[in-house]
Design an enzyme around this catalytic site. Structure first.
Site, mmCIF file in Angstrom:
data_model
loop_
_atom_site.group_PDB
_atom_site.id
_atom_site.type_symbol
_atom_site.label_atom_id
_atom_site.label_comp_id
_atom_site.label_asym_id
_atom_site.label_seq_id
_atom_site.Cartn_x
_atom_site.Cartn_y
_atom_site.Cartn_z
ATOM 1 N N LYS A 17 10.609 2.237 5.635
ATOM 2 C CA LYS A 17 9.577 1.884 4.656
ATOM 3 C C LYS A 17 9.275 0.394 4.739
ATOM 4 O O LYS A 17 10.190 -0.430 4.696
ATOM 5 C CB LYS A 17 10.017 2.264 3.238
ATOM 6 C CG LYS A 17 9.930 3.751 2.998
ATOM 7 C CD LYS A 17 10.203 4.103 1.547
ATOM 8 C CE LYS A 17 10.075 5.610 1.346
ATOM 9 N NZ LYS A 17 10.552 6.017 0.028
ATOM 10 N N GLY A 18 8.009 0.055 4.856
ATOM 11 C CA GLY A 18 7.609 -1.352 4.921
ATOM 12 C C GLY A 18 7.802 -1.980 6.290
ATOM 13 O O GLY A 18 7.432 -3.122 6.514
ATOM 14 N N THR B 78 2.070 7.695 1.233
ATOM 15 C CA THR B 78 1.881 8.052 2.638
ATOM 16 C C THR B 78 3.215 8.164 3.368
ATOM 17 O O THR B 78 3.241 8.593 4.516
ATOM 18 C CB THR B 78 1.006 7.001 3.346
ATOM 19 O OG1 THR B 78 1.403 5.738 2.868
ATOM 20 C CG2 THR B 78 -0.466 7.223 3.089
ATOM 21 N N LEU C 50 0.827 -1.222 0.000
ATOM 22 C CA LEU C 50 0.000 0.000 0.000
ATOM 23 C C LEU C 50 0.860 1.270 0.000
ATOM 24 O O LEU C 50 0.966 1.972 -1.011
ATOM 25 C CB LEU C 50 -0.937 -0.010 1.221
ATOM 26 C CG LEU C 50 -1.817 1.228 1.377
ATOM 27 C CD1 LEU C 50 -2.833 1.327 0.252
ATOM 28 C CD2 LEU C 50 -2.547 1.192 2.722
ATOM 29 N N LYS D 104 7.562 -7.836 7.377
ATOM 30 C CA LYS D 104 8.493 -7.913 6.253
ATOM 31 C C LYS D 104 9.895 -7.614 6.794
ATOM 32 O O LYS D 104 10.005 -6.746 7.652
ATOM 33 C CB LYS D 104 8.145 -6.862 5.181
ATOM 34 C CG LYS D 104 6.751 -7.010 4.577
ATOM 35 C CD LYS D 104 6.375 -5.763 3.769
ATOM 36 C CE LYS D 104 4.923 -5.804 3.334
ATOM 37 N NZ LYS D 104 4.477 -4.584 2.655
HETATM 38 P P1 B16 Z 1 0.969 1.737 10.400
HETATM 39 P P2 B16 Z 1 3.311 -0.772 3.607
HETATM 40 C C1 B16 Z 1 4.032 0.244 5.967
HETATM 41 O O1 B16 Z 1 3.080 0.074 4.948
HETATM 42 C C2 B16 Z 1 4.806 1.549 5.800
HETATM 43 O O2 B16 Z 1 5.646 1.475 4.657
HETATM 44 C C3 B16 Z 1 5.656 1.801 7.005
HETATM 45 O O3 B16 Z 1 6.343 3.018 6.865
HETATM 46 C C4 B16 Z 1 4.760 1.825 8.243
HETATM 47 O O4 B16 Z 1 5.525 2.029 9.425
HETATM 48 C C5 B16 Z 1 4.020 0.496 8.339
HETATM 49 O O5 B16 Z 1 3.255 0.309 7.158
HETATM 50 C C6 B16 Z 1 3.079 0.443 9.523
HETATM 51 O O6 B16 Z 1 2.057 1.364 9.307
HETATM 52 O O7 B16 Z 1 1.633 2.574 11.435
HETATM 53 O O8 B16 Z 1 -0.075 2.468 9.581
HETATM 54 O O9 B16 Z 1 0.436 0.432 10.957
HETATM 55 O O10 B16 Z 1 4.360 -0.067 2.845
HETATM 56 O O11 B16 Z 1 3.664 -2.194 4.027
HETATM 57 O O12 B16 Z 1 1.943 -0.702 2.948
HETATM 58 MG MG MG Z 2 5.432 0.264 1.103
#
Ligand code: B16
Ligand code: MG
Length: 220
Positions: free
Chosen positions: A45-46, A17, A10, A145
């Site tokens: 990221k991720g 974001t 996402l 991940k």
């Molecule tokens: P949240 P993805 C990840 O989303 C983001 O890349 C990462 O920066 C973020 O800390 C993580 O989600 C957790 O997000 O705080 O909203 O639970 O790139 O895997 O879609």
């Molecule tokens: Mg991502």
């Protein structure tokens, strides 16, 4: 007709974001007297929320109590939710919507595979929830991940094999997760950072005209 499971990350693939995560983490780091720049943000990221805070504390050489840790995570998420309040269809990254529609038209199974616990409300704001057959996010998995759990769960729920799956990812951790699951990994972003990916594009608009077809014929 040929089929593959198409699995999308996402943040950074469907919507940018990362800039909001950055602002929220930077404010949080400042509240703990820790310096936090774009360079460190790239490494988050991720990465799940809990692991991100652990890394920031490590970089700042800080130790905090479990109670403060929990309240800092809540504080970060509150700031982040405030920042993404105005997200709308206009924030979908270039070419993504068209790509999803083409996949739908050709009857391909589609999943979201995100580390974010905010994935569902974000997809709703973007108005594209209905384009996904399966959603796996940070609320559904226990291993972050580069562990492949999120993508394996997505392809399993789509009743496809890992070898028949394609993952779109903007983070190195996500590319590594896809590779270790034996899935085709397509990077979105900087080829230097994503050099372990099978292919890298800056945006979906840079993919060739018949790219979906070539992915359907592609082997890992
Ligand atoms: P949240 P993805 C990840 O989303 C983001 O890349 C990462 O920066 C973020 O800390 C993580 O989600 C957790 O997000 O705080 O909203 O639970 O790139 O895997 O879609
Ligand atoms: Mg991502």
């Amino acid at each position: 007709m040929k089929k593959k499971a198409f699995i999308f990350d996402l943040d950074g693939v469907i919507v940018d974001t990362a800039k909001f995560h950055f602002v929220a983490w930077q404010r949080l780091a400042a509240s703990l007297d820790i310096n936090f720049t774009e360079k460190e943000n790239e490494q988050l990221k991720g990465v799940s929320r809990v692991n991100s805070l652990k890394k920031i504390l490590e970089w700042g050489d800080k130790q905090i109590s479990e109670d403060l840790f929990q309240s800092k995570m809540a504080q970060k998420n509150q700031e982040y939710l405030e920042l993404i309040k105005t997200l709308s269809t206009d924030d979908i990254l270039p070419g993504v919507h068209d790509f999803l529609i083409k996949l739908r038209q050709s009857g391909q199974p589609i999943a979201l595979g995100s580390a974010s616990k905010n994935a569902r409300p974000i997809l709703e704001k973007l108005g594209i929830m209905n384009l996904f057959d399966v959603i796996v996010d940070g609320t559904d998995v226990t291993k972050a991940k580069p562990d492949p759990e999120v993508f394996l769960s997505a392809c399993g729920q789509l009743q496809m094999q890992a070898s028949e799956s394609v993952v779109f990812e903007d983070s190195l951790a996500g590319i590594q997760a896809a590779n270790s699951a034996g899935m085709i990994s397509i990077g979105l972003g900087d080829p230097q950072i994503l050099k372990e990916a099978d292919e890298v594009f800056q945006t979906f608009t840079q993919m060739p005209e018949d790219y979906i077809n070539s992915l359907l014929n592609k082997k890992k």
